[in-house]
Design an enzyme around this catalytic site. Sequence first.
Site, PDB file in Angstrom:
ATOM      1  N   TRP A 224       0.937  -1.272   0.025  1.00  0.00           N
ATOM      2  CA  TRP A 224      -0.041   0.049  -0.019  1.00  0.00           C
ATOM      3  C   TRP A 224       0.992   1.248   0.060  1.00  0.00           C
ATOM      4  O   TRP A 224       0.546   2.027  -0.538  1.00  0.00           O
ATOM      5  CB  TRP A 224      -0.973  -0.014   1.156  1.00  0.00           C
ATOM      6  CG  TRP A 224      -1.670  -1.366   1.163  1.00  0.00           C
ATOM      7  CD1 TRP A 224      -1.538  -2.255   2.046  1.00  0.00           C
ATOM      8  CD2 TRP A 224      -2.668  -1.756   0.161  1.00  0.00           C
ATOM      9  NE1 TRP A 224      -2.553  -2.995   1.685  1.00  0.00           N
ATOM     10  CE2 TRP A 224      -3.180  -3.093   0.357  1.00  0.00           C
ATOM     11  CE3 TRP A 224      -3.124  -1.162  -1.138  1.00  0.00           C
ATOM     12  CZ2 TRP A 224      -4.036  -3.858  -0.155  1.00  0.00           C
ATOM     13  CZ3 TRP A 224      -4.064  -1.811  -1.988  1.00  0.00           C
ATOM     14  CH2 TRP A 224      -4.653  -3.126  -1.433  1.00  0.00           C
TER      15      TRP A 224
ATOM     16  N   ASP B  63      -1.590   6.697   6.396  1.00  0.00           N
ATOM     17  CA  ASP B  63      -2.539   5.853   5.844  1.00  0.00           C
ATOM     18  C   ASP B  63      -2.802   4.898   7.028  1.00  0.00           C
ATOM     19  O   ASP B  63      -1.895   4.019   7.269  1.00  0.00           O
ATOM     20  CB  ASP B  63      -2.176   4.928   4.828  1.00  0.00           C
ATOM     21  CG  ASP B  63      -3.248   4.094   4.379  1.00  0.00           C
ATOM     22  OD1 ASP B  63      -4.187   3.662   5.092  1.00  0.00           O
ATOM     23  OD2 ASP B  63      -2.752   3.355   3.210  1.00  0.00           O
TER      24      ASP B  63
ATOM     25  N   LYS C 244     -12.205  -2.150   7.859  1.00  0.00           N
ATOM     26  CA  LYS C 244     -11.351  -2.746   9.105  1.00  0.00           C
ATOM     27  C   LYS C 244     -11.671  -2.484  10.227  1.00  0.00           C
ATOM     28  O   LYS C 244     -12.467  -3.341  10.940  1.00  0.00           O
ATOM     29  CB  LYS C 244      -9.790  -2.374   8.999  1.00  0.00           C
ATOM     30  CG  LYS C 244      -9.298  -2.037   7.505  1.00  0.00           C
ATOM     31  CD  LYS C 244      -9.035  -3.646   6.912  1.00  0.00           C
ATOM     32  CE  LYS C 244      -8.284  -3.114   5.520  1.00  0.00           C
ATOM     33  NZ  LYS C 244      -7.845  -4.443   4.598  1.00  0.00           N
TER      34      LYS C 244
END
Length: 355
Positions: A99, A166, A190
């Site tokens: 990511w 992030d 999540k």
Amino acid sequence: MKKYNFNAGPSMLPREVIEATAAACLDFDGCGLSLMEISHRAKNFQPVLDEATALVKELLSVPTGYSVLFLAGGASMEFCRIPYNFLEKKAAYLNTGTWANKAMKEARLLGEVVEVASSAEANYSYIPKGYTVPADADYFHITTNNTIFGTEMRYDPDCPVPMVADMSSDIFSRPVDVAKYNCIYAGAQKNLSMAGVNIVIVKDEALEKVSRPLPTMLNYMTHVKGGSMFNTPPVVPIYCAMQNLRWIKAQGGVEAMDKRAVERAAALYGEIDRNKLFRGTAKEEDRSLMNICFVMNDEYKELEADFLQMATERGMVGIKGHRSVGGFRASCYNAQTLEGVNALIQCMKDFEAAH
């Protein structure tokens, strides 16, 4: 048979959150309409957005001068919006996995990107340390938890330039010093909500400082001024987020979530380290509390499919590891229970006894 959800995302939600959201999808607030069909401008939806925003600020102790936004497009959309809003000439990125790489790729379209450090040579099995962030960087970007490789920065670094993070897979799992960041962003699926909404916590005074023209939808200030209502927001995921934030608060807030995370991870890593069949893939000091990755020891590699079958037969869902790492991944987000972790541990013990 009872199911134990270890999916990496979309992930487990508290049962009461699911039930409340499902009920609202049938009849929202007693209005006779589904949450899925009401207008986002309806008078009874604005309080949902207001409460969700207030709960984010309360749970994370967000300082004055920051806005909370609920947007669409996933964290991948924020990979693009971040450099559009903050990158003037140079940005620094810490490369800790897939990511982080995707975020850097987007930033390179708009300016110079300095990779301050990387753990790629060790398949991202650790968090780099001892790096230097250029003092002239517009911002320093980190990915606090790496779902694929099972590493986590469970702290807020000190940095000479503004930070951007992030936090898609560990937000609301621990206290965060928001004041250290110009921007924190996260996909919801999540620890926050169902898929379909992003959360962005942004420092207002850091906005509209770049010289480039900003497309309307990519400009964070558009959404600050519009109160997350510039265009039609994803109302169902926002409602689900509100319910989940209520649940986190009722459980004792992010401090309680942190304690639960430590307890779950200690139990499961303890078994991984004890059991002669398995080993962890991440360096011990950087092990994620959210995504616990492990593989069969080399001499038992041929038993991997058998263990996965046994775990599946016992109700474990989503524990197959990402193809980049292999093996197994037990994702233990906020809603995961110690019961679920103990069921997996017992499965590991029984498999060891049989082999």
